[in-house]
Design a protein around this motif. Sequence first.
Motif, PDB file in Angstrom:
ATOM      1  N   GLN A 195       0.237  -1.279   0.140  1.00 20.13           N
ATOM      2  CA  GLN A 195       0.581   0.064  -0.124  1.00 20.13           C
ATOM      3  C   GLN A 195       0.497   1.374   0.087  1.00 20.13           C
ATOM      4  O   GLN A 195       2.097   1.407   0.509  1.00 20.13           O
ATOM      5  N   VAL A 196       0.072   2.505  -0.615  1.00 18.10           N
ATOM      6  CA  VAL A 196       1.374   3.967  -0.835  1.00 18.10           C
ATOM      7  C   VAL A 196       0.408   4.634  -0.495  1.00 18.10           C
ATOM      8  O   VAL A 196      -0.675   5.197  -0.265  1.00 18.10           O
ATOM      9  N   THR A 197       0.975   4.885   0.401  1.00 19.05           N
ATOM     10  CA  THR A 197       0.507   5.983   1.578  1.00 19.05           C
ATOM     11  C   THR A 197      -0.195   7.488   0.827  1.00 19.05           C
ATOM     12  O   THR A 197       1.165   8.105  -0.397  1.00 19.05           O
ATOM     13  N   ASP A 198      -0.418   8.446   1.255  1.00 22.16           N
ATOM     14  CA  ASP A 198      -0.810  10.297   0.528  1.00 22.16           C
ATOM     15  C   ASP A 198       0.562  10.870   0.658  1.00 22.16           C
ATOM     16  O   ASP A 198       0.994  10.862  -0.711  1.00 22.16           O
ATOM     17  N   GLU A 199       1.221  10.775   1.991  1.00 21.40           N
ATOM     18  CA  GLU A 199       2.721  11.167   1.962  1.00 21.40           C
ATOM     19  C   GLU A 199       3.680  10.319   1.116  1.00 21.40           C
ATOM     20  O   GLU A 199       3.912  11.328   0.554  1.00 21.40           O
TER      21      GLU A 199
END
Length: 322
Positions: free
Chosen positions: A6-10
Amino acid sequence: MAVYTQVTDEQLHQLLADFDLGEAIALKGIDGGIENTNYFLTTSLNGQQHEYVLTLFEELNRDEVPFFVELGSWLGKRNVPVSHALEDRNGIGLKTVAKRPAIIQPRYPGAHLNRTELTANHCAQIGTALAHYHQGGSDFYLKRQAHRGVFWWRRESERLAPQIAKADAELLTEEVRRFDELRDQFGEQLPSGIIHGDLFHDNALFHEDRLTAILDIYNAASAYYLFDLAIVANDWCIDSNLQIDPLKEQALLKAYAAIRPFSDDEYKVWPQLTRTAAMRFWLSRLEPWVEAHQGKGSGKTLKDPDEFKQVLLHRIAKPSSI
């Protein structure tokens, strides 16, 4: 393609800060595949939306990835329609996201075709593109040994032999032996160079019946060109009964040869290399299948190994020729 990380917004914001691609407005995971994490990335720049693909490498480590980044750039500059890494404002294409090596690629128009949709025309187009791929990479300055090449299939066929049916083990052993004989006889006489190594129909995009892109070059390695073509034939040119459609196969071969003509030796080895290519993918699917049934699975998507066993048996019963 699939989503394992998963890739976070940050994390996404930090990645895009190095590029002039605009701000992220959407990130959507792409289903399917078994090796990497892929997302469709939408950005906004000067009031316009732009589409990209973000890939995080799950199996390759950071030391392995530069080969593929360099190869994609090399082929792209030679007008070979392969997906390649975009460079940031400092000329760097390989990044790190969520502790994974990562690249941003263009999103090409078109979609994958189902195998039942493939025609002789599609097979001819991929034959032409693969020949250009081989020519474009003929003077590429890096080399790479396939991680599932001859040494791997020798080892794994022996390791799996006690765990599978006796007839299957004997068939694998025979095909490994036959390729060893081929290599001993022809050695370096067969044309070789950088191959794609995994050019299945779901690694190509078509838009309005025209090929727009070749994807997933992460099995590229130094090998016989004809072995690469055999991989394509065994997937693109089979019918619903897992038998070779001769019209599709001849369309593939003729289109390829119009760009890179076959050598005399390649005419001789084609029947065996189609068998070797089928054996290689039977084995690569059989390995995780056996482990999963022993409770040792990785949790990644499994593909039925029997498909390529049937292709191999067909190639043995009805060998084709160039």
